[in-house]
Design an enzyme around this catalytic site. Structure first.
Site, short mmCIF file in Angstrom:
data_model
loop_
_atom_site.label_atom_id
_atom_site.label_comp_id
_atom_site.label_asym_id
_atom_site.label_seq_id
_atom_site.Cartn_x
_atom_site.Cartn_y
_atom_site.Cartn_z
N GLU A 149 9.15 -4.05 13.02
CA GLU A 149 9.01 -2.91 12.11
C GLU A 149 7.74 -2.17 12.52
O GLU A 149 6.64 -2.74 12.47
CB GLU A 149 8.88 -3.41 10.66
CG GLU A 149 8.79 -2.28 9.65
CD GLU A 149 8.59 -2.77 8.22
OE1 GLU A 149 7.92 -3.80 8.02
OE2 GLU A 149 9.11 -2.11 7.30
N LYS A 181 -1.23 -7.35 -9.38
CA LYS A 181 -2.17 -7.42 -8.26
C LYS A 181 -1.81 -6.29 -7.31
O LYS A 181 -0.94 -6.42 -6.46
CB LYS A 181 -2.02 -8.78 -7.57
CG LYS A 181 -3.25 -9.29 -6.84
CD LYS A 181 -3.75 -8.39 -5.73
CE LYS A 181 -2.92 -8.43 -4.48
NZ LYS A 181 -3.38 -7.46 -3.45
N PHE A 199 0.80 -1.23 0.00
CA PHE A 199 0.00 0.00 0.00
C PHE A 199 0.84 1.28 0.00
O PHE A 199 0.35 2.35 -0.33
CB PHE A 199 -0.94 0.01 1.22
CG PHE A 199 -0.23 0.43 2.50
CD1 PHE A 199 -0.03 1.76 2.81
CD2 PHE A 199 0.27 -0.52 3.39
CE1 PHE A 199 0.64 2.15 3.96
CE2 PHE A 199 0.94 -0.14 4.54
CZ PHE A 199 1.13 1.20 4.82
N CYS A 259 9.56 1.81 3.32
CA CYS A 259 10.43 0.69 3.65
C CYS A 259 11.86 1.16 3.87
O CYS A 259 12.67 0.43 4.43
CB CYS A 259 10.40 -0.36 2.55
SG CYS A 259 11.08 0.26 1.02
P1 NAD Z 1 1.62 -6.66 2.97
O1 NAD Z 1 2.65 -7.70 3.01
O2 NAD Z 1 0.53 -6.69 3.99
O3 NAD Z 1 0.88 -6.66 1.54
C1 NAD Z 1 1.60 -6.76 0.35
C2 NAD Z 1 0.75 -7.49 -0.68
O4 NAD Z 1 0.51 -8.82 -0.22
C3 NAD Z 1 -0.59 -6.85 -0.92
O5 NAD Z 1 -0.88 -6.83 -2.30
C4 NAD Z 1 -1.56 -7.73 -0.14
O6 NAD Z 1 -2.82 -7.82 -0.75
C5 NAD Z 1 -0.89 -9.08 -0.16
N1 NAD Z 1 -1.15 -9.85 1.08
C6 NAD Z 1 -1.40 -9.36 2.32
N2 NAD Z 1 -1.55 -10.37 3.21
C7 NAD Z 1 -1.38 -11.51 2.52
C8 NAD Z 1 -1.39 -12.89 2.88
N3 NAD Z 1 -1.64 -13.28 4.13
N4 NAD Z 1 -1.17 -13.82 1.92
C9 NAD Z 1 -0.93 -13.45 0.64
N5 NAD Z 1 -0.92 -12.14 0.24
C10 NAD Z 1 -1.13 -11.19 1.16
O7 NAD Z 1 2.39 -5.25 3.00
P2 NAD Z 1 1.78 -3.80 3.13
O8 NAD Z 1 1.28 -3.60 4.52
O9 NAD Z 1 0.89 -3.49 2.00
O10 NAD Z 1 3.12 -2.91 2.91
C11 NAD Z 1 3.99 -2.58 3.96
C12 NAD Z 1 5.17 -3.53 4.03
O11 NAD Z 1 5.85 -3.55 2.79
C13 NAD Z 1 6.22 -3.09 5.05
O12 NAD Z 1 6.69 -4.23 5.72
C14 NAD Z 1 7.32 -2.47 4.20
O13 NAD Z 1 8.61 -2.49 4.78
C15 NAD Z 1 7.25 -3.34 3.00
N6 NAD Z 1 7.85 -2.69 1.85
C16 NAD Z 1 9.07 -3.11 1.44
C17 NAD Z 1 9.70 -2.48 0.37
C18 NAD Z 1 11.06 -2.91 -0.08
O14 NAD Z 1 11.46 -2.52 -1.16
N7 NAD Z 1 11.78 -3.71 0.68
C19 NAD Z 1 9.07 -1.41 -0.28
C20 NAD Z 1 7.80 -1.02 0.17
C21 NAD Z 1 7.20 -1.66 1.24
#
Ligand code: NAD
Length: 504
Positions: A388, A179, A155, A287
């Protein structure tokens, strides 16, 4: 009458058509500053995922043969369209994600840089050739597209991160199923509309929406060859394991706990400004945000000035002028961050600045606001250090020496980003050599590389060998095929039967 039926719905994109999902499972897309419902997003069905993948598979047959210049020119046009629509894109992004309008433009711009890079794919997707590796024999490589690739995005950067993925995948000749995050899919969809307007043909780019079920469907789908994921460590690890067990390539960029070192010889004003901007900007939901500062020696005396700077940052609705810190993405995220702040107090850290229930410069208390928060005396074992937080919370740790500070950072499992603030070239060089983190800033608080380079998070923040964009992603999205060819000068040349492995 159900007023929700009047709410706009977010569409799927399958084979060039924006279509309404047939699912019965919908989620609200909510403005995090006001709780206004902006749209409803479908949790797509397995049939819809199958249709998206089938359309991408069919489109691949012709797209893979499309001339490299034709592909590159689409991205030249696309970058122009993104520029022309920048204000509209930023406004959609701020409404659904919460970050300030200026930061939303930054989010779009960092993605736009990758689109510009995709436009130069002709120079990037070059193979190698060795002439005369044996008598009359040349060896050369082709970097060929894989087929249908998929992207799963978080997000926090709903413009930049989708743009990390599909432009480079498509420019290299693949077709794509995206997605987006179900929490803020609207700006992503506007970017997708512009991509079609730029000339991406039907089926080459498809979009499905959903949560865990659709993500699992992507990991299991036999016609998807590679998956790019960005999100939390928990979900990224699951996606990596499931996708690679199914024989797919996977690159997963995951969670972080980015430490910086503040040396006592740093330029104090610049270092404290950088720290506050990085930790509290985007409400800490980056991130690459700095969430731990290791203050070395006399730099520990700068805490009161840091607190004063943080207190001066304006909290409120991202559309307001002069706002520094917008809302968190959801009520659940706010509850989680506030819970972690409470745990920090309970576990004995010193709460130097409490951002709970902040006074707002612009906006209503209905929004998910938490202001800049600072803890000192933080230690491993405390939840605020080990987890985090993904909120505007900066934790401060003390160290006596640079060596000790480096040891603290290398002892943390994450490896997304780090930074040092110093005026000493020797300290900076020691840091860049000895620190075990993939992206390093020297007096730069958020060292996200421009796309001439690749995103190189490491250790616990990444699974898979190759990072997004830059040269690495060309390797990720292509299969190297090595050709060894012999053309006889004289068709009648008789080399006899060769029963050895050598070329002669
Ligand atoms: P998230 O892991 O909750 O969601 C990411 C994606 O996975 C979304 O599209 C979501 O629909 C899907 N998803 C969520 N729960 C799931 C599950 N149980 N099974 C399968 N798919 C699932 O992450 P978020 O809250 O949207 O984003 C924040 C996180 O992303 C933070 O941990 C941040 O550090 C990380 N992030 C990392 C980077 C990087 O480059 N390392 C960049 C941006 C964000």
């Amino acid at each position: 009458m159900d007023t929700r039926t009047k709410t706009a719905t977010v569409k799927l994109l399958i084979n060039g058509q924006f279509i309404e999902s047939k699912t019965s499972d919908w989620r609200d897309v909510v403005n995090p500053a006001t709780q206004e419902v902006l749209a409803r997003v479908p949790m797509a069905t397995q049939d819809e995922l199958d249709a998206a993948v089938a359309s991408a598979k069919e489109a691949f047959k012709t797209w893979r043969k499309t001339a490299i210049g034709v592909r590159a020119r689409i991205f030249l046009k696309y970058q122009q369209l993104i520029r022309e629509n920048m204000k509209e894109l930023a406004a959609i992004l701020t409404a659904e994600q919460g970050k300030t309008l200026a930061d939303a433009e930054g989010d779009v711009f960092r993605g736009l840089e990758v689109v510009e890079h995709a436009a130069s794919v002709g120079n990037l997707q070059l193979g190698e050739l060795a002439n005369n590796v044996a008598g009359g024999v040349d060896t050369y490589t082709l970097l060929q597209p894989l087929g249908v690739c998929a992207g799963i995005t978080p997000f926090n950067f709903p413009a930049m991160i989708p743009l990390w993925m599909f432009p480079m995948a498509i420019a290299t000749g693949n077709t794509f199923v995206l997605k987006p995050s179900e929490q803020d899919p609207m700006v992503t969809m506007r970017l997708v509309e512009l991509a079609l307007e730029a000339g991406i043909p039907p089926g080459v780019l498809n979009v499905v929406h959903g949560g865990p079920q659709i993500v699992n469907g992507i990991c299991d789908h036999p016609d998807i060859k590679a998956i790019s994921f960005v999100g939390s460590t928990h979900v990224g690890t699951h996606v990596y394991n499931r996708a690679t067990l199914n024989g797919k390539r996977a690159q997963c960029m995951m969670g972080a706990k980015n430490h910086c070192i503040v040396m006592p010889d740093a330029h104090k004003e610049q270092a404290l400004n950088a720290l506050a901007g990085s930790s509290f900007g985007a409400a800490g939901q980056r991130c690459m945000a700095l969430s731990v500062a290791v203050l070395v020696g006399d730099a520990q005396k700068w805490i009161p000035e840091l607190v004063e700077k943080a207190k001066g940052m304006a909290v409120g609705e991202g559309t307001g002028s002069g706002i520094d810190v917008g809302p968190l993405i959801s009520c659940a995220a706010k509850d989680r961050v506030e819970g972690l702040i409470a745990s920090g107090v309970e576990q004995g850290a010193k709460l130097e600045l409490d951002g709970r229930q902040p006074s707002l410069k612009v906006g209503s208390n209905d929004g998910n606001f938490v202001g800049p928060t600072i803890f000192s005396g933080v230690k491993p074992g405390m939840k605020i250090y080990d987890q985090e937080i993904f909120g505007p919370v900066l934790t401060l740790v003390g160290a006596d020496t640079l060596d000790q500070a480096i040891e603290i950072i290398n002892g943390n499992p994450n490896g997304n980003g780090t930074a040092i603030f110093t005026q000493s070239g020797a300290a900076a060089r020691k840091f860049q050599e000895d620190i075990d983190v993939g992206q390093v800033g020297i007096n730069v608080p958020i060292p996200v590389p421009v796309p001439l380079f690749s995103f190189t998070g490491s250790r616990g923040s990444k699974l898979g060998d190759l990072g997004p964009y830059g040269k690495q992603v060309i390797m990720f999205y292509t299969q190297t095929k090595t050709i060894t060819a012999r053309w006889f000068d004289d068709a009648a040349t008789n080399t006899g039967i060769n029963t050895t492995i050598s070329l002669r």
